[in-house]
Design an enzyme around this catalytic site. Structure first.
Site, PDB file in Angstrom:
ATOM      1  N   GLY A  46     -34.989 -60.516  -6.453  1.00 20.00           N
ATOM      2  CA  GLY A  46     -35.010 -60.991  -5.073  1.00 20.00           C
ATOM      3  C   GLY A  46     -34.088 -62.144  -4.764  1.00 20.00           C
ATOM      4  O   GLY A  46     -34.111 -62.670  -3.659  1.00 20.00           O
ATOM      5  N   CYS A  47     -33.280 -62.547  -5.713  1.00 18.36           N
ATOM      6  CA  CYS A  47     -32.322 -63.626  -5.466  1.00 18.36           C
ATOM      7  C   CYS A  47     -30.982 -63.012  -5.094  1.00 18.36           C
ATOM      8  O   CYS A  47     -30.574 -62.005  -5.672  1.00 18.36           O
ATOM      9  CB  CYS A  47     -32.143 -64.485  -6.722  1.00 18.36           C
ATOM     10  SG  CYS A  47     -33.623 -65.356  -7.233  1.00 18.36           S
ATOM     11  N   SER A  48     -30.298 -63.610  -4.131  1.00 19.08           N
ATOM     12  CA  SER A  48     -28.980 -63.093  -3.762  1.00 19.08           C
ATOM     13  C   SER A  48     -27.974 -63.368  -4.876  1.00 19.08           C
ATOM     14  O   SER A  48     -27.076 -62.569  -5.124  1.00 19.08           O
ATOM     15  CB  SER A  48     -28.502 -63.687  -2.444  1.00 19.08           C
ATOM     16  OG  SER A  48     -28.441 -65.081  -2.518  1.00 19.08           O
TER      17      SER A  48
END
Length: 136
Positions: A46-48
């Site tokens: 979920g981290c860019s």
């Protein structure tokens, strides 16, 4: 390691550009994470940016986290998060209000949403790890 309170005292007097520089410097000061530990298993979802977190249990039972990111600002945010939990007992970590500790930095308003979207996932991973170890 500088305390979160000391970091905030410095942070609140800085303009936006200097705040970015402070975060980048914090990230650079993180303990190096060996590339061999940067795997799918340690990748935070979920981290860019790519973010890896690897927990280690020390002989005294405390948890020590290695972490890294391929983005300089994100790495600085990781350093802030780790400042709240590093080298503590699992039960202490599960009791820490990490979000509350980071609230004075107002990261959601200081940084773009894609830089902060993975923070809850990273905090969740740290809490799950601590909960798993506190059951030992």
């Amino acid at each position: 390691m500088t305390s979160l309170t000391e970091l905030h005292e410095e942070y609140e007097f800085l303009d936006a550009d200097d705040r970015y520089r402070l975060l980048i410097d914090l990230g650079r000061a993180l303990e190096p994470m060996p590339d061999a530990l940067k795997t799918e298993a340690t990748l935070v979802r979920g981290c860019s940016a790519s973010v890896w977190v690897y927990p280690m249990r020390r002989d005294d039972g405390t948890l020590h986290f290695l972490a890294d990111s391929n983005a300089a600002i994100t790495k600085g945010i990781i350093a802030l998060v780790l400042t709240t939990v590093q080298d503590q007992a699992p039960a202490q970590i599960t009791a820490v209000d990490i979000e509350g500790a980071l609230a004075p930095f107002d990261l959601k308003n200081q940084l773009s949403s894609n830089r902060t979207q993975g923070i809850p996932n990273m905090i969740g991973l740290i809490r799950e790890t601590a909960a798993r170890y506190s059951g030992d």
